[in-house]
Each structure stands twice: as C-alpha cells, then as structure tokens.
Design a protein around this motif. Structure first.
Motif, PDB file in Angstrom:
ATOM      1  N   THR A  72     -74.699  -6.424  31.107  1.00  0.00           N
ATOM      2  CA  THR A  72     -75.011  -6.384  29.666  1.00  0.00           C
ATOM      3  C   THR A  72     -75.725  -7.665  29.243  1.00  0.00           C
ATOM      4  N   ALA A  73     -75.218  -8.807  29.697  1.00  0.00           N
ATOM      5  CA  ALA A  73     -75.865 -10.090  29.375  1.00  0.00           C
ATOM      6  C   ALA A  73     -77.308 -10.084  29.870  1.00  0.00           C
ATOM      7  N   GLY A  74     -77.519  -9.472  31.011  1.00  0.00           N
ATOM      8  CA  GLY A  74     -78.856  -9.419  31.612  1.00  0.00           C
ATOM      9  C   GLY A  74     -79.821  -8.507  30.880  1.00  0.00           C
ATOM     10  N   THR A  75     -79.351  -7.810  29.833  1.00  0.00           N
ATOM     11  CA  THR A  75     -80.279  -6.981  29.040  1.00  0.00           C
ATOM     12  C   THR A  75     -80.929  -7.801  27.930  1.00  0.00           C
ATOM     13  N   ALA A  76     -80.599  -9.076  27.824  1.00  0.00           N
ATOM     14  CA  ALA A  76     -81.137  -9.907  26.733  1.00  0.00           C
ATOM     15  C   ALA A  76     -82.659 -10.014  26.830  1.00  0.00           C
ATOM     16  N   PRO A  77     -83.309 -10.154  25.681  1.00  0.00           N
ATOM     17  CA  PRO A  77     -84.751 -10.443  25.746  1.00  0.00           C
ATOM     18  C   PRO A  77     -84.969 -11.845  26.307  1.00  0.00           C
ATOM     19  N   SER A  78     -86.145 -12.087  26.883  1.00  0.00           N
ATOM     20  CA  SER A  78     -86.408 -13.432  27.419  1.00  0.00           C
ATOM     21  C   SER A  78     -87.897 -13.745  27.338  1.00  0.00           C
ATOM     22  N   GLY A  79     -88.214 -15.032  27.228  1.00  0.00           N
ATOM     23  CA  GLY A  79     -89.616 -15.457  27.134  1.00  0.00           C
ATOM     24  C   GLY A  79     -90.414 -14.926  28.308  1.00  0.00           C
ATOM     25  N   ALA A  80     -91.488 -14.167  28.018  1.00  0.00           N
ATOM     26  CA  ALA A  80     -92.377 -13.562  29.037  1.00  0.00           C
ATOM     27  C   ALA A  80     -91.593 -12.757  30.076  1.00  0.00           C
ATOM     28  N   ASN A  81     -90.449 -12.239  29.657  1.00  0.00           N
ATOM     29  CA  ASN A  81     -89.579 -11.421  30.529  1.00  0.00           C
ATOM     30  C   ASN A  81     -89.222 -12.122  31.829  1.00  0.00           C
ATOM     31  N   LYS A  82     -89.026 -13.448  31.769  1.00  0.00           N
ATOM     32  CA  LYS A  82     -88.716 -14.187  33.000  1.00  0.00           C
ATOM     33  C   LYS A  82     -87.238 -14.081  33.379  1.00  0.00           C
ATOM     34  N   GLN A  83     -86.404 -13.638  32.431  1.00  0.00           N
ATOM     35  CA  GLN A  83     -84.967 -13.466  32.698  1.00  0.00           C
ATOM     36  C   GLN A  83     -84.415 -14.688  33.439  1.00  0.00           C
ATOM     37  N   PRO A  84     -84.530 -15.864  32.794  1.00  0.00           N
ATOM     38  CA  PRO A  84     -84.271 -17.121  33.510  1.00  0.00           C
ATOM     39  C   PRO A  84     -82.793 -17.506  33.563  1.00  0.00           C
ATOM     40  N   GLN A 159     -93.376 -21.826  36.173  1.00  0.00           N
ATOM     41  CA  GLN A 159     -92.574 -22.216  35.009  1.00  0.00           C
ATOM     42  C   GLN A 159     -91.934 -21.017  34.317  1.00  0.00           C
ATOM     43  N   ASN A 160     -90.719 -21.181  33.820  1.00  0.00           N
ATOM     44  CA  ASN A 160     -90.147 -20.190  32.907  1.00  0.00           C
ATOM     45  C   ASN A 160     -90.318 -20.702  31.475  1.00  0.00           C
ATOM     46  N   TYR A 161     -90.311 -19.771  30.504  1.00  0.00           N
ATOM     47  CA  TYR A 161     -90.621 -20.148  29.122  1.00  0.00           C
ATOM     48  C   TYR A 161     -89.417 -19.905  28.214  1.00  0.00           C
ATOM     49  N   VAL A 163     -86.615 -21.198  27.848  1.00  0.00           N
ATOM     50  CA  VAL A 163     -85.425 -21.011  28.685  1.00  0.00           C
ATOM     51  C   VAL A 163     -84.127 -21.131  27.871  1.00  0.00           C
ATOM     52  N   PRO A 164     -83.915 -22.206  27.077  1.00  0.00           N
ATOM     53  CA  PRO A 164     -82.635 -22.296  26.340  1.00  0.00           C
ATOM     54  C   PRO A 164     -82.454 -21.143  25.351  1.00  0.00           C
ATOM     55  N   GLU A 165     -83.559 -20.736  24.698  1.00  0.00           N
ATOM     56  CA  GLU A 165     -83.454 -19.618  23.752  1.00  0.00           C
ATOM     57  C   GLU A 165     -83.038 -18.346  24.492  1.00  0.00           C
ATOM     58  N   SER A 166     -83.688 -18.089  25.624  1.00  0.00           N
ATOM     59  CA  SER A 166     -83.418 -16.862  26.385  1.00  0.00           C
ATOM     60  C   SER A 166     -81.983 -16.854  26.925  1.00  0.00           C
ATOM     61  N   VAL A 167     -81.575 -17.971  27.499  1.00  0.00           N
ATOM     62  CA  VAL A 167     -80.238 -18.015  28.111  1.00  0.00           C
ATOM     63  C   VAL A 167     -79.161 -18.015  27.014  1.00  0.00           C
ATOM     64  N   GLY A 168     -79.486 -18.625  25.870  1.00  0.00           N
ATOM     65  CA  GLY A 168     -78.551 -18.577  24.740  1.00  0.00           C
ATOM     66  C   GLY A 168     -78.328 -17.147  24.280  1.00  0.00           C
ATOM     67  N   LEU A 169     -79.406 -16.373  24.224  1.00  0.00           N
ATOM     68  CA  LEU A 169     -79.273 -14.956  23.838  1.00  0.00           C
ATOM     69  C   LEU A 169     -78.439 -14.190  24.862  1.00  0.00           C
ATOM     70  N   ALA A 170     -78.694 -14.438  26.146  1.00  0.00           N
ATOM     71  CA  ALA A 170     -77.929 -13.747  27.201  1.00  0.00           C
ATOM     72  C   ALA A 170     -76.449 -14.125  27.112  1.00  0.00           C
ATOM     73  N   ALA A 171     -76.185 -15.402  26.831  1.00  0.00           N
ATOM     74  CA  ALA A 171     -74.786 -15.843  26.729  1.00  0.00           C
ATOM     75  C   ALA A 171     -74.120 -15.195  25.511  1.00  0.00           C
ATOM     76  N   GLY A 172     -74.877 -15.021  24.438  1.00  0.00           N
ATOM     77  CA  GLY A 172     -74.330 -14.356  23.249  1.00  0.00           C
ATOM     78  C   GLY A 172     -73.932 -12.920  23.553  1.00  0.00           C
ATOM     79  N   LEU A 173     -74.807 -12.232  24.285  1.00  0.00           N
ATOM     80  CA  LEU A 173     -74.485 -10.847  24.669  1.00  0.00           C
ATOM     81  C   LEU A 173     -73.280 -10.821  25.611  1.00  0.00           C
ATOM     82  N   LEU A 174     -73.207 -11.828  26.483  1.00  0.00           N
ATOM     83  CA  LEU A 174     -72.079 -11.917  27.426  1.00  0.00           C
ATOM     84  C   LEU A 174     -70.763 -12.036  26.646  1.00  0.00           C
TER      85      LEU A 174
END
Ligand SMILES: Cc1cc2nc3c(=O)[nH]c(=O)nc-3n(C[C@H](O)[C@H](O)[C@H](O)COP(=O)(O)O)c2cc1C
Length: 239
Positions: A72-84, A159-161, A163-174
C-alpha cells in the motif's frame, strides 16, 4: 460514451508508439455524491482514532499483513515515478536488540547534549526519554529508506527527484494502512539514523528516513491527551 472510448483508444494507440509505457484507459471508481460524502466521513472517523504508541505487546502480527501494508505504501505518487523508497522489515529479535541499543546511544546524546531547551520543553507532554524498549518489544520494525539515486548497469548514477516529498507520502500511506489494518505504530526518528544503514547493510544510495515499530498496543498503554488543530486552524479557503 462509445465515442469517448474510441477517441481514447486512438489516443492510446498513438501514444503507445511514442512513450516507454503504453497509455491505458484509467477506470476510476465512480460513486454517488452521498456515498462520496459518507466515505470521507467514515475515513476521517477512522483516521482520527490513530495514535502513536510507545508501549507494544508482544502479540504477533498475522502473516501477510505487513507485506500488504508495504505494498500500500508503495502505491504513493513519486517524482517522475522513481518510487525512491525501500522498506526494510525486521522481525529478528537479535537485530531488533541491536537497533534498540544503537538508537538508545544516539537518543541519550540527544536528550543530554544535542536538543535545545525549547525542543526538550516541546517533548515534555509526551514524556519521552532515551529509553526505547518498544524497539525490542514491538513484533516488527519497518525502516523506511529514501533512495537518493539509482545505480544503472554502466555504473551511472541516475538522480531521483523530490525524494523527501515522495518518501514522506509513502510513509503517510504506510501509517494509514497500519492503522486501517487494526495495528499501531510509532514514527520514530532516533537522529542521526546512519547506524540503521550500517546495521542493515544498506547500499550507498539509501538513507534511513523513519524507523517505525509496528504491532499491538499493550493493555496498559497510555497516550498523551493531545488535541488536533481544528479545521479553521489548518484550512485557508480561496473561493
Ligand atoms: C517525523 C516525525 C518524527 C517523530 N519522531 C518521534 C520520535 O523520535 N520519538 C517519539 O516518541 N515520537 C516521535 N514522533 C511521534 C510524534 O511525537 C507524534 O506523532 C505526535 O506527538 C502526535 O501524536 P499522535 O501521532 O498520537 O497523533 C514523530 C512523528 C513524526 C511525524
């Protein structure tokens, strides 16, 4: 409706030829207005019951649940879909003990030397200190790692783009998925967290982001009676 689908099909066909991933028709869930409202109310009612806990029972988590939560956490949106992100799931008692010991060393320094008086005062209502028994008692620890870059086959660093925003969103879903499943957790940040990369032997492109013990609250678990900001305090309307 048929026209719409034909148009969309043609567009899909066209774009398939230009892009790395073919475009497919998106089928969103379609609900009636009343149901949309009801579901938003129900989800809010559920989520407002979530609390961070620091006192876990040793009750095991049913098999497969944590994997679903991580998916579920891995369904988060991420910058340029890098899923970092990488989620490290630890249930090994000896590894949990080592993590507790290293975290307590850092946290002792934090409480005694590194935290400002203002910070310590802000933490007072939570009654936290350098003792982190929950890192051993919780049946599972999830360490969320952010991936700063990817290493390609030719050793090129890609490079991933955002990154903190994307991982923060994934952690929120987690955290939401943990609560929704009937489990409890704590978002823990025993700073600095470099010891987690070393202990868990993570590659050079990963940095620890959050350490999340997961499980069930102990029978005697207490939480501070804190209040959440009202809608007026967190919402600015621009109509
Ligand atoms: C980024 C972040 C870092 C946190 N770090 C810690 C921590 O290191 N130790 C701890 O006991 N709680 C930590 N917390 C938990 C907060 O204290 C808690 O979320 C807050 O007091 C609100 O309580 P609630 O989660 O029950 O609503 C952290 C929370 C966040 C979001």
């Amino acid at each position: 409706l048929a026209k719409k689908y034909v148009r969309s099909f043609l567009w899909t066909k066209q774009t398939t030829m230009q892009f790395k991933h073919p475009f497919i028709v998106y089928k969103p869930q379609i609900l009636k207005s009343d149901d949309i409202k009801l579901r938003s109310e129900e989800f809010y009612a559920l989520m407002k019951k979530r609390r961070s806990i620091r006192d876990f029972s040793r009750e095991p988590i049913p098999a497969g649940v944590l994997e679903n939560i991580i998916l579920t956490a891995g369904t988060a949106p991420s910058g340029a879909n890098k899923q970092p992100w990488t989620f490290c799931l630890i249930t090994n008692q000896e590894v949990k003990r080592k993590i507790r010991s290293a975290a307590e060393t850092e946290e002792k320094l934090n409480y005694e030397q590194r935290m400002s008086d203002e910070w310590l005062k802000d933490l007072e209502p939570l009654a936290t200190d350098e003792h982190k028994g929950f890192l051993e008692n919780a049946p599972a620890l999830i360490v969320v790692f952010k991936r700063l870059f990817e290493v390609e086959e030719n050793n090129h660093k890609h490079q991933n783009y955002y990154v903190p925003e994307s991982v923060g969103l994934a952690a929120g879903l987690l955290v939401a998925a943990i609560h929704q499943a009937g489990l409890c957790c704590l978002t823990h940040t025993p700073s600095p967290m470099n010891f987690l990369c070393d202990l868990l032997e993570r590659p050079k492109n990963e940095r620890a982001f959050l350490l999340i013990p997961v499980g069930f609250a102990s029978e005697a678990c207490l939480v501070p009676d804190i209040q959440r900001k009202s809608l007026d305090e967190i919402l600015v309307r621009i109509d």
